[in-house]
Every structure is written in structure tokens, then in C-alpha cells.
Design a protein around this motif. Structure first.
Motif, PDB file in Angstrom:
ATOM      1  N   GLY A   1       0.896  -1.172  -0.062  1.00  0.00           N
ATOM      2  CA  GLY A   1      -0.062  -0.059  -0.027  1.00  0.00           C
ATOM      3  C   GLY A   1       0.955   1.117   0.031  1.00  0.00           C
ATOM      4  N   ASN A   2       0.213   2.470   0.064  1.00  0.00           N
ATOM      5  CA  ASN A   2       0.842   3.603  -0.095  1.00  0.00           C
ATOM      6  C   ASN A   2       1.378   4.293   1.181  1.00  0.00           C
ATOM      7  OD1 ASN A   2      -1.507   4.225  -2.462  1.00  0.00           O
ATOM      8  ND2 ASN A   2       0.526   4.169  -3.123  1.00  0.00           N
ATOM      9  N   PHE A   3       2.716   4.550   1.275  1.00  0.00           N
ATOM     10  CA  PHE A   3       3.259   4.704   2.725  1.00  0.00           C
ATOM     11  C   PHE A   3       2.440   5.869   3.518  1.00  0.00           C
ATOM     12  CE2 PHE A   3       5.856   7.751   5.397  1.00  0.00           C
ATOM     13  CZ  PHE A   3       6.531   6.584   5.949  1.00  0.00           C
ATOM     14  N   GLY A   4       1.916   5.774   4.437  1.00  0.00           N
ATOM     15  CA  GLY A   4       1.251   6.708   5.354  1.00  0.00           C
ATOM     16  C   GLY A   4      -0.353   6.847   5.139  1.00  0.00           C
TER      17      GLY A   4
ATOM     18  N   TYR B   1       3.699   2.161  -8.595  1.00  0.00           N
ATOM     19  CA  TYR B   1       3.865   2.131  -7.115  1.00  0.00           C
ATOM     20  C   TYR B   1       2.646   3.136  -6.457  1.00  0.00           C
ATOM     21  CZ  TYR B   1       8.321  -0.016  -7.750  1.00  0.00           C
ATOM     22  OH  TYR B   1       9.296  -0.949  -7.983  1.00  0.00           O
ATOM     23  N   THR B   2       1.814   3.484  -7.334  1.00  0.00           N
ATOM     24  CA  THR B   2       0.481   4.415  -6.844  1.00  0.00           C
ATOM     25  C   THR B   2      -0.910   3.508  -7.032  1.00  0.00           C
ATOM     26  OG1 THR B   2       0.281   5.320  -9.011  1.00  0.00           O
ATOM     27  CG2 THR B   2       1.947   6.439  -6.927  1.00  0.00           C
ATOM     28  N   SER B   3      -1.056   2.721  -8.011  1.00  0.00           N
ATOM     29  CA  SER B   3      -1.994   2.001  -8.194  1.00  0.00           C
ATOM     30  C   SER B   3      -1.817   0.596  -8.396  1.00  0.00           C
ATOM     31  CB  SER B   3      -2.742   2.221  -9.688  1.00  0.00           C
ATOM     32  OG  SER B   3      -1.729   2.021 -10.719  1.00  0.00           O
TER      33      SER B   3
ATOM     34  N   ILE C   1      -2.031  -2.431  -4.060  1.00  0.00           N
ATOM     35  CA  ILE C   1      -1.187  -1.588  -4.211  1.00  0.00           C
ATOM     36  C   ILE C   1       0.568  -2.004  -3.828  1.00  0.00           C
ATOM     37  CG2 ILE C   1      -0.019   1.078  -4.042  1.00  0.00           C
ATOM     38  CD1 ILE C   1      -3.155   1.765  -3.611  1.00  0.00           C
ATOM     39  N   ILE C   2       1.385  -1.974  -4.505  1.00  0.00           N
ATOM     40  CA  ILE C   2       2.811  -2.207  -4.274  1.00  0.00           C
ATOM     41  C   ILE C   2       2.762  -3.507  -3.773  1.00  0.00           C
ATOM     42  CG2 ILE C   2       4.767  -1.549  -3.161  1.00  0.00           C
ATOM     43  CD1 ILE C   2       3.751   1.108  -3.056  1.00  0.00           C
TER      44      ILE C   2
END
Length: 353
Positions: free
Chosen positions: A45-48, A321-323, A345-346
């Protein structure tokens, strides 16, 4: 009359035996859960953003289910799913930014417990002597606060004891009561393997390997293979990768060096054959080889992680890296892609359930 009674008795016993056998067969074939006998992918997933997730696919990637944890438990998984490890019927999902470990039944993904104390930038987990060992960077910019947390795997609670180790503990594997920790270096670089005695929870020795070790694999003899990526060029002191074998009996090391600008990763091992990823390609070699292969098996890749099982290579591609990313499978007989599945994601880790 006697003949009829014997016949009826025989039929009754036959029916009873058949019924018992039928029940036994049903019990033997009863599924342990919807996610048994397949592949689990951890999506960072996306950091944060707290959108880490779990993907399930069948081995041939024909069945795909995303957001497994959330669908089963009705809540978000957490922030950055760093890794997963199995211990008996449980899966331990290490959440790096959440500083937590979600523990679920590995076949149903129903939540069993959450550990959210005693962790600081956790990375990976392995099990030995009834305990879980979790690598923690602490503050990635501080070289003296790194440790391995110890979990009681019976109660799934954090022990008050932790094991101080060198900077940047990352991948971790266990063989019996011996636990091996690879030190990549946190935000810096390191080049050692810590050896922990699971009976005493003390670091018994450290072993020097190549710079920035990123992969650990145990072979059929219990010896440890370590793939080091080397120090990256942006540091100003670039070094090439190194493949090392550590003899488990005396911790002696034999190594093969890569070129000074080559940075391999994602070591896999199956049936005496080693596989690794380098510059968009997958290479393979036998355990007994003394030189690196000169030609790749599969090229044109963009992997963020990979594993091998039953002569099939599974690689994850994080794309932008975003989807959502992808899981791809390749036959190692033909070196051709056989299927693909969309993930979260990721996607970072591939685990066989």
C-alpha cells in the motif's frame, strides 16, 4: 432362516462400514478455509495512507481475490504490509508503519490477535523454540537502537525481553534453534549476519558477508545462502553483489562475487537450483556451481519480489507504485509467462499457503 439372518447381518455391517468410510473421507477432504492451497500476496500500500492489503490467488492464478483481510474482518489491515510468515495454522502480517503485527488464521484470514506494543519499524519475522523473532530498525537513521523483538508464540504476546543487534536487521530465517538475521543497514549499509541462539535469546556470533545482504535461503543440508546486493552507486562507494554459502556446522563462508556495478536481489532456491534477479532478468545456477551464469533465463522484467515453487516462477510487479500491481507466473521449463493476476498497491511478498 439362519441364512437370511447371516445375509441381513452382512448387509448391515457393510452399510455401517461404508457409512464410516464415507464420513472419514469427508473429514479428510474438508477444507480448512477459503484461502487454503493457494498463493498469498502482501501488498504494501501507499506509505502513510493505511491501505495495505492481502491478495489471494489459486496456484494457476485463475482465481483472484483482493482485499482479503478487510473483506473477512470488516476493517482496514494497516499501513505498509512489510512481510508475512506462517507458524502452524497462523499467519503473522508485519505492518511496518503501523508498528503492529496482525495475526490471522492462515486459511480463513479471520483475525486472531493484534500485537501493537514493543515494535519500532518492524520488518520480518521467523519462528523458533516456540517464539517469534521480529527484526526492528528502530529509527532508521540511528545505528544503535536496532533490535529483534521476541514474541511468545503460544499466547501471541510480546516478551519483555528484546535482543540488541547491529544496524539494519532485515530478513530473518530459523533452522531449529538457530536464528539468522541479515543486516542490510537500515538507511545505511551493513554486511553481517547475526546468529541468535533461540534457547538463550543471545547473539552467539556475527558473520561477515557481502554488502547489503537482501536474501536468505536454507538448503536441504541446513546451510545458509546469502545474497548481498552490494552498496549502491549513489553512496559514492559502490560495491558489487556477492553470493555466499555459510556452512551451518562451523559458519565458514564461501562466496562468488558479482561485477562491481551489479546489484542482485530476490534469491530463491528449489531442489538444488538457485534463482536470482538482476537488472530486469532472472538467472539460475546449481548449488555446486563455482561461477555465476553468463546468460539469463528470463529477461524484460520489472520485479519487486519473486519466489519459485514446483518449477514455476512467481514475480510481483509494482508498476507505477501508486495503483494496483500484478502477480505473474512463468514456466521454468519454457521460460514463458503462463498467467497474471491483478493485486493491490505495491505487491511485495509471495507466500505459498
Amino acid at each position: 432362516m439362519i441364512s437370511k439372518k447371516i445375509t441381513l447381518l452382512f448387509l448391515s455391517v457393510t452399510l455401517l462400514f461404508t457409512s464410516c468410510n464415507s464420513d472419514d473421507d469427508n473429514n479428510g477432504n474438508e477444507s480448512l478455509g477459503d484461502y487454503e492451497n493457494g498463493i498469498i500476496v502482501s501488498n504494501e500500500g501507499n506509505f502513510g495512507q493505511g491501505n495495505a492489503s492481502i491478495t489471494y490467488t489459486s496456484d494457476d492464478l485463475s482465481i483472484i481475490e483482493n482485499n482479503v483481510f478487510s473483506a473477512v474482518n470488516g476493517r482496514a489491515l494497516g499501513d505498509v504490509a512489510q512481510s508475512i510468515a506462517f507458524n502452524d495454522d497462523l499467519a503473522y502480517i508485519v505492518l511496518n508503519v503501523s508498528n503492529a503485527i496482525e495475526i490471522v488464521n492462515r486459511y480463513t484470514f479471520e483475525s486472531v490477535a493484534t500485537i501493537d506494543t514493543g515494535l519500532n519499524n518492524p520488518r520480518h519475522i521467523a519462528f523458533a523454540n516456540g517464539k517469534g523473532y521480529v527484526t526492528n530498525w528502530g529509527d532508521g537513521g540511528v545505528a544503535t537502537d536496532d533490535y529483534v523483538a521476541v514474541i511468545d508464540a503460544t499466547t501471541n504476546t510480546m516478551s519483555s525481553q528484546s535482543i540488541a543487534v547491529e544496524e539494519g536487521p532485515e530478513k530473518i530465517v530459523a533452522n531449529g534453534n538457530t536464528v539468522y538475521v541479515a543486516h542490510q543497514g537500515g538507511y545505511g549499509q551493513n554486511n553481517v549476519i547475526s546468529v541468535i541462539n533461540a534457547a538463550t535469546d543471545v547473539v552467539s556470533t556475527t558473520i561477515t558477508v557481502g554488502d547489503v545482504p537482501n536474501s536468505l535461503r536454507l538448503d536441504s543440508d541446513g546451510d545458509l545462502w546469502v545474497l548481498a546486493g552490494g552498496t549502491p552507486s549513489w553512496t559514492g562507494s559502490e560495491t558489487g553483489g556477492k553470493l555466499s554459502k555459510i556452512d551451518s556446522s562451523d559458519y565458514s563462508v564461501t562466496s562468488i562475487d558479482f561485477a562491481g556495478t551489479e546489484h542482485p536481489s530476490f534469491l530463491a532456491l528449489e531442489n538444488g537450483t538457485l534463482y536470482y534477479y538482476l537488472s530486469g532478468s532472472v538467472y539460475k545456477m546449481d548449488e555446486d556451481d563455482t561461477v555465476l551464469p553468463t546468460s539469463a533465463e528470463i529477461t524484460g522484467l520489472s520485479f519487486y519480489g519473486m519466489e519459485v515453487k514446483d518449477n514455476v516462477l512467481y514475480g510481483v510487479d509494482a508498476l507505477d507504485y501508486t495503483s494496483n500491481g500484478m502477480l505473474l507466473s512463468y514456466s521454468l521449463s519454457s521460460n514463458e509467462v503462463t498467467n497474471f493476476a491483478n493485486t493491490g498497491i505495491i505487491p511485495g511478498g509471495v507466500y505459498f499457503n
